[in-house]
Design a protein around this motif. Structure first.
Motif, PDB file in Angstrom:
ATOM      1  N   LYS A  36      -8.351 -75.838 -65.911  1.00  0.00           N
ATOM      2  CA  LYS A  36      -7.266 -76.697 -65.441  1.00  0.00           C
ATOM      3  C   LYS A  36      -7.621 -77.269 -64.076  1.00  0.00           C
ATOM      4  CE  LYS A  36      -2.626 -76.242 -67.119  1.00  0.00           C
ATOM      5  NZ  LYS A  36      -1.314 -75.611 -66.986  1.00  0.00           N
ATOM      6  N   GLY A  39      -3.598 -79.602 -62.485  1.00  0.00           N
ATOM      7  CA  GLY A  39      -2.545 -79.559 -63.493  1.00  0.00           C
ATOM      8  C   GLY A  39      -2.916 -80.143 -64.842  1.00  0.00           C
ATOM      9  N   LYS A  40      -4.156 -80.652 -64.977  1.00  0.00           N
ATOM     10  CA  LYS A  40      -4.519 -81.234 -66.266  1.00  0.00           C
ATOM     11  C   LYS A  40      -5.528 -80.350 -66.984  1.00  0.00           C
ATOM     12  CE  LYS A  40      -3.010 -85.773 -65.787  1.00  0.00           C
ATOM     13  NZ  LYS A  40      -2.678 -85.943 -64.364  1.00  0.00           N
ATOM     14  N   LEU A  41      -5.503 -80.431 -68.303  1.00  0.00           N
ATOM     15  CA  LEU A  41      -6.364 -79.551 -69.080  1.00  0.00           C
ATOM     16  C   LEU A  41      -7.699 -80.219 -69.419  1.00  0.00           C
ATOM     17  CD1 LEU A  41      -6.438 -76.769 -70.377  1.00  0.00           C
ATOM     18  CD2 LEU A  41      -5.686 -77.841 -72.509  1.00  0.00           C
ATOM     19  N   MET A 128      -4.896 -71.980 -78.834  1.00  0.00           N
ATOM     20  CA  MET A 128      -4.885 -71.651 -77.413  1.00  0.00           C
ATOM     21  C   MET A 128      -4.497 -72.895 -76.597  1.00  0.00           C
ATOM     22  SD  MET A 128      -7.925 -70.054 -75.100  1.00  0.00           S
ATOM     23  CE  MET A 128      -9.167 -71.106 -75.769  1.00  0.00           C
ATOM     24  N   ALA A 131      -0.884 -73.652 -76.867  1.00  0.00           N
ATOM     25  CA  ALA A 131      -0.081 -72.728 -76.062  1.00  0.00           C
ATOM     26  C   ALA A 131      -0.101 -73.152 -74.595  1.00  0.00           C
ATOM     27  CB  ALA A 131      -0.616 -71.314 -76.218  1.00  0.00           C
ATOM     28  N   VAL A 132      -1.303 -73.478 -74.101  1.00  0.00           N
ATOM     29  CA  VAL A 132      -1.427 -73.838 -72.689  1.00  0.00           C
ATOM     30  C   VAL A 132      -0.660 -75.132 -72.398  1.00  0.00           C
ATOM     31  CG1 VAL A 132      -3.030 -74.533 -70.876  1.00  0.00           C
ATOM     32  CG2 VAL A 132      -3.627 -72.645 -72.398  1.00  0.00           C
ATOM     33  N   ASN A 135       2.804 -74.483 -72.264  1.00  0.00           N
ATOM     34  CA  ASN A 135       3.126 -73.482 -71.263  1.00  0.00           C
ATOM     35  C   ASN A 135       3.755 -72.224 -71.898  1.00  0.00           C
ATOM     36  OD1 ASN A 135       2.853 -72.898 -68.547  1.00  0.00           O
ATOM     37  ND2 ASN A 135       4.978 -73.416 -68.095  1.00  0.00           N
ATOM     38  N   LYS A 136       3.202 -71.833 -73.061  1.00  0.00           N
ATOM     39  CA  LYS A 136       3.696 -70.650 -73.776  1.00  0.00           C
ATOM     40  C   LYS A 136       2.590 -69.623 -73.844  1.00  0.00           C
ATOM     41  CE  LYS A 136       6.863 -72.982 -76.947  1.00  0.00           C
ATOM     42  NZ  LYS A 136       6.745 -73.830 -78.143  1.00  0.00           N
ATOM     43  N   PRO A 137       2.937 -68.360 -74.094  1.00  0.00           N
ATOM     44  CA  PRO A 137       1.880 -67.351 -74.229  1.00  0.00           C
ATOM     45  C   PRO A 137       0.997 -67.633 -75.457  1.00  0.00           C
ATOM     46  CG  PRO A 137       4.083 -66.370 -74.475  1.00  0.00           C
ATOM     47  CD  PRO A 137       4.292 -67.809 -74.171  1.00  0.00           C
ATOM     48  N   PHE A 138      -0.250 -67.247 -75.369  1.00  0.00           N
ATOM     49  CA  PHE A 138      -1.192 -67.470 -76.466  1.00  0.00           C
ATOM     50  C   PHE A 138      -1.237 -66.222 -77.346  1.00  0.00           C
ATOM     51  CE2 PHE A 138      -5.984 -67.488 -77.490  1.00  0.00           C
ATOM     52  CZ  PHE A 138      -5.765 -68.065 -78.732  1.00  0.00           C
TER      53      PHE A 138
END
Ligand code: GTP
Ligand code: MG
Lengths: 174, 682
Positions: A36, A39-41, A128, A131-132, A135-138
Motif C-alpha cells: 500500500k 492509501g492505494k493498493l 485477499m 478483503a483489503v 477494508n475487511k479481514p482476510f
C-alpha cells in the motif's frame, strides 16, 4: 472456472509496452506481493531468469521487480533493478540457485495439474485483494499459506524475503 | 579586519607569481592550473539569492536592501518577476537582457543592452506575459557600493504552485547560491510547496536567512512567525533556535529611503536584518571566495616541491634510482594511455550504468504519470461535475502540474546523485584516487640518506605531518584533482538537469559548453511542464469561456496533458542522460591528459638533472635553491590563508547538516479519515 483477476493483472502488465521496454524478455514473473502506498493498493511483481535443463528449469536469483497499481496494470509506480542495489551486492547471478520443480511439487505430474494449482493460489490472491480493498479481514489466509508454501520455489524464497519479508513470510510456512 | 580589496589584490598577485614560478622551474602543467585558478578566483562572486513563493515580497526586499533611487526590480501586486535577475557591481550602470532564440535548430543566447526603465518589459509578467520573449536572464551592473566586494544579488521568480516553470528556473539556480534569503510574509503561513522547495535548496546551500516581510500588514505577525519557524525547523530537521525569522517591512524601508523618516526606518527593522545579513556574508566570504583557490594553488606548488625534494634525495643517496623513477613514471603514463585506447572497460561500465539510470528514468516518469492520473481520478470522484467549473478545473490542473514538477525535480536530484556516485566508483576503480607520482616513488624501495628536516629545515610542519608514513617525500595530495573532477561533473550534471544554459555560461562555464548545453537544456527547463499546455490549455480556455464541457472532456484533456508531459519529459531526460554520459567520459579523458602532462613535466625535470654534466654537488645546490624558493612561496600562501581565516569572525555552523528526510505527502488532497484494517501481510 473464472479467470483470476490477479493473473489477469500480471498478464496485462507483462504484455505492456512499458514492460517490454524495461524488463528483459527472457525473465519470468514470480509470485507477487501486495503493497500500500499513500492509501492505494499496488502489487509488486518480481522477475527472475530461468534456463531450460533436462529435468525442468534452472532458476537464477530475482533480478528486478515492478510495482504496479492494482487498478491500472498497464502503468507502473516503481521499477527496481536488484543487481545494483547495495544490499543485494553479494548475490551471485552467474550460477543457478536451484531447479524447478522442487520437492514439494513431486506429486504434481502434468503441466495442467501445475497450472490448476497456480490458479488456485491466484484466486486466493484475489480474495485477499478484495478483503483489503473493502477494508475487511482476510478469511482465506490459511488456505493461501498452504498453497503458497507448496508452490513457492524454496531456492528463490530468500530473494522474495529480501523484497518483502512481511508479506512473503506470512504465507511461507516451512 | 583586513581590507578585502587589498587582500584580493594580494592573493591574485600571489597566484600570478606562483604560475610564473612553476613555469620557470619547468612545471608547465602546474603553471597552467595555477593560472586558471587565478582566473576563477578573480571571477568568483558571492551569490545572495532570494527565493520564496510569489508575492512574498522578494523583489521589494532587494530594492529596499539596495536602496537605489530608482528601483531595479519590478514590483507588482499581481505576479511580477518571471526571469532571474542578477545584480552586480559595475563602475557604470549597464543593463543587459539575455534571451534564447532558435537558430539553425539550436537555441542560442542573444544579449541585448537596454535601459533601466525598460526592465519591466522583460522580466515582469506584465511586460512579458508568460515570458513569451524567452528571457533567460537579466544582468544588471550598478555602481552600488554595497556590491563592490563581489556580492551579487539575485532575484528569482516565485516558486508557487501556479507556475511550474518558475520553480524550475529558480531551482536551477540554487546550486550556485552562497546565501539564500528564504522569504515568507506576515500575511499567510508557509505552504507545503514552499517548504519542499526550501528543503531542496537547503541541500545545495546551507546558509539561509529567513526574512518575514510585510510585518506592517499584520499586527499579530508574531503568530505567523512562530508557525513558520516551527514548520521550517521540522522540514529541515534542525532545531527551532537555528531558524531565525527576521520580521521586516519593505514598504517602511522604502518610505525611509524617500523621506528619511527615522520612525519608518525603525519600524522597517531593516537595520537588524542588514546587520545579520552582512555579518553572515562577512563570515562566509573568506571561506567561499578565497580558501578553495588558495588550497588549490597550495596543492599544485606542493607537488612541485615534492618533485624537487625527491630529486635531491635520490641524487644524494642513490643516483641509479633516478632512472628507475623515470621508468616508473613512464609506466604511469602508459597506464593513462591505455585507458584512452585499449583498456576501455571503464567506458563500457559507465555506459551500462547510464543505461540502467535511463531505464529507471522511464520507470520513474511513468510512475509520475500514474500518480498524476490517480490524483485526477480522485479529484473527479470528489468534485463531480464541479470539476468543469473554471475555478476547480484550474485548481486541479495546477495540482497535477505540481505533482509532476515535484517528481521531476526529485528525479533530477537522483540523477545528479547517481552520476556523482558513478564517477566516484570509476575514479577508484581506475586508481585515480591515488596520486600517480606518489605511486611511482613508492615503487622505488628507497631510503634516503639524510633526514629531510636536516636539509630543508624550513619546510612547514604541516607537510612533515603529511609526509609521515611514506617512504620518501611525495604525499597523498592527489585528492584535490579528484575532487575537481567530481566537482566539475556535479556542475555539469546540474547544468544538464537543472539550469538554463545561459546561466551556466554566466557562472563561468566555457562558451563552448554553454552552447552545447543550450542545445538541450533550454528544452529541459522552463518549457518542460508549464510550457506545453497542449490539450489541457485548450480545455482551460473552453472551460473559462463557458463553453460546454463535461467530465469526459475534462478527463480526456487532463489525461492527455499528463501523458504528453510524460512523453516529452522522457525524451528530454533521455537526451539529458546521453549528454551527461558524454560529458562524464569527456571529463575523464581530460583528466587523463592532465595527468599525463603532469607526469611528463616530472620526467623532464628529473631527466634534466640526470643528463646535466655539472658536478653532483652543484646540482644538489641548485635543487636545494629551487626547493627553498618554492617553500618560501608556500609560506606566503599559508600566511594569506591565515589572513583570510581572520575574516571569519563568526563560528561556522556545524548543525546545518544535509537533511534527506522524506518529503511529506502532499497536503493538497486531505485523505478522508478512515480507520484502516491491520493485516499481518501488509
Ligand atoms: N505592506 C507591505 N507590502 C509589501 C511588502 N513587501 C512587498 N509588498 C507588496 O507585495 C506585493 C508583491 O511584492 P513583490 O516584491 O513584487 O513580491 P515578489 O515576491 O517579488 O513577487 P513575484 O516576483 O511575483 O514572485 C507588492 O504589491 C508589494 O508592494 C511589505 O513589507 N509590506
Ligand atoms: Mg519579484
Amino acid at each position: 472456472m473464472e479467470q483470476s483477476r490477479m493473473k489477469e493483472v500480471i498478464h496485462t502488465f507483462n504484455h505492456s509496452e512499458l514492460c517490454r521496454k524495461l524488463i528483459p524478455a527472457e525473465l519470468a514473473s514470480g509470485w507477487p506481493c501486495l503493497k500500500k502506498v499513500r492509501g492505494k493498493l499496488y502489487i509488486v511483481i518480481p522477475y527472475f531468469n530461468r534456463m531450460p535443463v533436462k529435468s525442468g528449469y534452472a532458476l537464477y536469483p530475482i533480478y528486478c521487480s515492478a510495482t504496479i497499481p492494482w487498478k491500472m496494470p498497464e502503468k507502473m509506480l516503481d521499477f527496481t533493478v536488484y543487481t545494483i542495489q547495495e544490499n543485494w551486492k553479494d548475490v551471485d547471478y552467474s550460477k543457478p540457485v536451484g531447479f524447478f520443480k522442487h520437492k514439494a511439487l513431486e506429486d504434481i505430474r502434468t503441466k495442467d495439474e501445475y497450472i490448476a494449482l497456480c490458479n488456485r493460489l491466484y484466486r486466493c490472491y484475489d480474495e485477499m485483494v478484495l478483503a483489503v480493498l473493502e477494508n475487511k479481514p482476510f478469511a482465506g489466509e490459511e488456505k493461501m499459506a498452504g498453497l503458497f508454501s507448496k508452490l513457492m520455489e524454496p531456492s528463490l524464497y530468500p530473494f522474495y524475503e529480501k523484497i518483502n519479508k512481511k508479506f512473503y513470510s506470512n504465507f511461507y510456512k516451512m | 579586519m583586513p581590507d578585502l580589496f587589498v587582500l584580493k589584490k594580494d592573493t591574485a598577485e600571489c597566484f600570478q607569481e606562483g604560475a610564473a614560478l612553476a613555469r620557470r622551474l619547468g612545471f608547465n602543467a602546474a603553471a597552467k592550473t595555477i593560472a586558471e585558478t587565478e582566473k576563477d578566483f578573480l571571477e568568483k562572486k558571492l551569490m545572495v539569492v532570494t527565493v520564496g513563493e510569489m508575492k512574498r515580497g522578494k523583489s521589494s526586499m532587494l530594492n529596499a536592501l539596495l536602496g537605489e533611487k530608482e528601483q531595479i526590480f519590478p514590483v507588482n501586486a499581481s505576479v511580477a518577476t518571471n526571469a532571474i535577475t542578477i545584480v552586480r557591481y559595475g563602475e557604470e550602470e549597464k543593463v543587459e537582457v539575455v534571451t534564447e532564440e532558435r537558430k539553425k535548430g539550436i537555441m542560442l543566447p542573444t544579449t541585448k543592452t537596454i535601459h533601466r526603465t525598460e526592465i519591466p518589459n522583460y522580466v515582469s509578467e506584465q511586460g512579458n506575459p508568460s515570458n513569451f520573449k524567452n528571457v533567460r536572464l537579466l544582468k544588471v551592473e550598478i555602481p552600488n557600493p554595497l556590491l563592490k566586494e563581489g556580492i551579487v544579488f539575485v532575484d528569482t521568480p516565485g516558486v508557487g504552485s501556479l507556475n511550474i516553470s518558475h520553480a524550475e528556473t529558480t531551482y536551477g539556480f540554487l546550486p550556485n547560491a552562497d546565501l539564500l534569503l528564504f522569504v515568507s510574509d506576515a500575511s499567510s503561513g508557509l505552504t507545503e510547496t514552499e517548504l519542499n522547495f526550501l528543503k531542496r535548496g537547503y541541500k545545495y546551500c546551507k546558509n539561509v536567512l529567513f526574512p518575514l516581510t510585510k510585518k506592517d500588514t499584520n499586527p499579530r505577525y508574531k503568530e505567523i512567525m512562530e508557525d513558520n519557524q516551527y514548520k521550517i525547523s521540522a522540514a529541515l530537521g534542525i532545531s527551532i533556535d537555528e531558524v531565525t525569522l527576521i520580521p521586516i517591512s519593505n514598504t517602511a524601508k522604502i518610505r525611509y529611503l524617500e523621506t528619511q523618516s527615522k520612525a519608518a526606518l525603525a519600524s522597517s527593522n531593516f537595520p537588524e536584518f542588514e546587520r545579520l545579513m552582512w555579518s553572515t556574508i562577512a563570515a562566509k566570504r573568506g571561506e567561499i571566495m578565497f580558501l578553495p583557490f588558495l588550497e588549490q594553488v597550495r596543492q599544485e606548488t606542493f607537488k612541485i616541491d615534492e618533485n624537487i625534494v625527491a630529486q635531491y634525495q635520490l641524487l644524494e643517496s642513490n643516483k641509479e634510482k633516478m632512472l628507475e623513477l623515470i621508468a616508473n613514471l613512464k609506466k604511469e603514463i602508459e597506464k593513462y594511455k591505455s585507458f584512452e585506447s585499449t583498456n576501455l572497460q571503464w567506458k563500457s561500465e559507465l555506459a551500462e550504468s547510464f543505461a540502467i539510470m535511463q531505464n529507471n528514468n522511464i520507470a520513474a516518469l511513468s510512475s509520475m504519470e500514474l500518480e498524476a492520473t490517480n490524483h485526477l481520478e480522485d479529484r473527479i470522484t470528489a468534485l463531480g461535475v464541479k470539476i468543469c467549473e473554471p475555478e476547480y478545473y484550474k485548481q486541479v490542473y495546477n495540482e497535477i502540474n505540481n505533482i509532476m514538477s515535484e517528481r521531476l525535480l526529485e528525479l533530477k536530484d537522483q540523477m545528479i546523485d547517481k552520476t556523482v556516485e558513478e564517477v566516484n566508483r570509476v575514479n577508484i576503480s581506475l586508481g585515480l584516487n591515488v596520486d600517480s607520482c606518489q605511486r611511482a616513488l613508492d615503487g622505488l624501495n628507497f631510503t634516503p640518506k639524510k633526514d629531510l628536516d636536516v636539509v630543508f629545515p624550513k619546510r612547514k610542519a604541516s607537510e612533515d605531518a603529511i609526509r609521515k608514513g611514506t617512504k620518501i617525500s611525495r604525499s597523498i595530495v592527489g585528492g584535490s584533482k579528484i575532487g575537481m573532477v567530481i566537482g566539475g561533473l556535479l556542475g555539469a550534471a546540474l547544468a544538464v538537469f537543472a539550469g538554463p544554459a545561459v546561466i551556466a555560461a554566466e557562472l563561468g562555464t566555457t562558451v563552448a559548453d554553454a552552447i552545447f548545453y543550450t542545445a538541450i537544456s533550454s528544452s529541459m527547463t522552463g518549457t518542460s511542464i508549464g510550457g506545453f499546455l497542449g490539450g489541457a490549455k485548450g480545455c482551460v480556455d473552453a472551460v473559462t469561456q463557458g463553453r460546454d464541457v463535461d467530465i469526459p472532456v475534462v478527463r480526456k484533456a487532463l489525461t492527455n496533458h499528463i501523458n504528453e508531459s510524460r512523453i516529452l519529459l522522457t525524451k528530454i531526460m533521455n537526451e539529458g542522460m546521453i549528454t551527461l554520459k558524454g560529458r562524464v567520459i569527456n571529463s575523464f579523458e581530460t583528466e587523463f591528459t592532465a595527468k599525463k602532462r603532469e607526469l611528463e613535466d616530472n620526467i623532464k625535470q628529473i631527466e634534466i638533472t640526470v643528463n646535466s654534466t655539472k658536478p653532483d654537488q652543484e646540482k644538489l645546490e641548485e635543487l636545494k635553491r629551487n626547493a627553498e624558493t618554492i617553500q618560501k612561496y608556500m609560506v606566503r600562501l599559508e600566511e594569506l590563508k591565515d589572513t583570510v581565516a581572520s575574516l571569519n569572525n563568526t563560528e561556522q555552523d556545524s548543525v546545518f547538516q544535509g537533511n534527506t528526510g522524506d518529503i511529506p505527502v502532499s497536503t493538497l488532497v486531505p485523505e478522508a479519515e478512515k480507520k484502516e484494517m491491520e493485516y499481518s501481510f501488509l
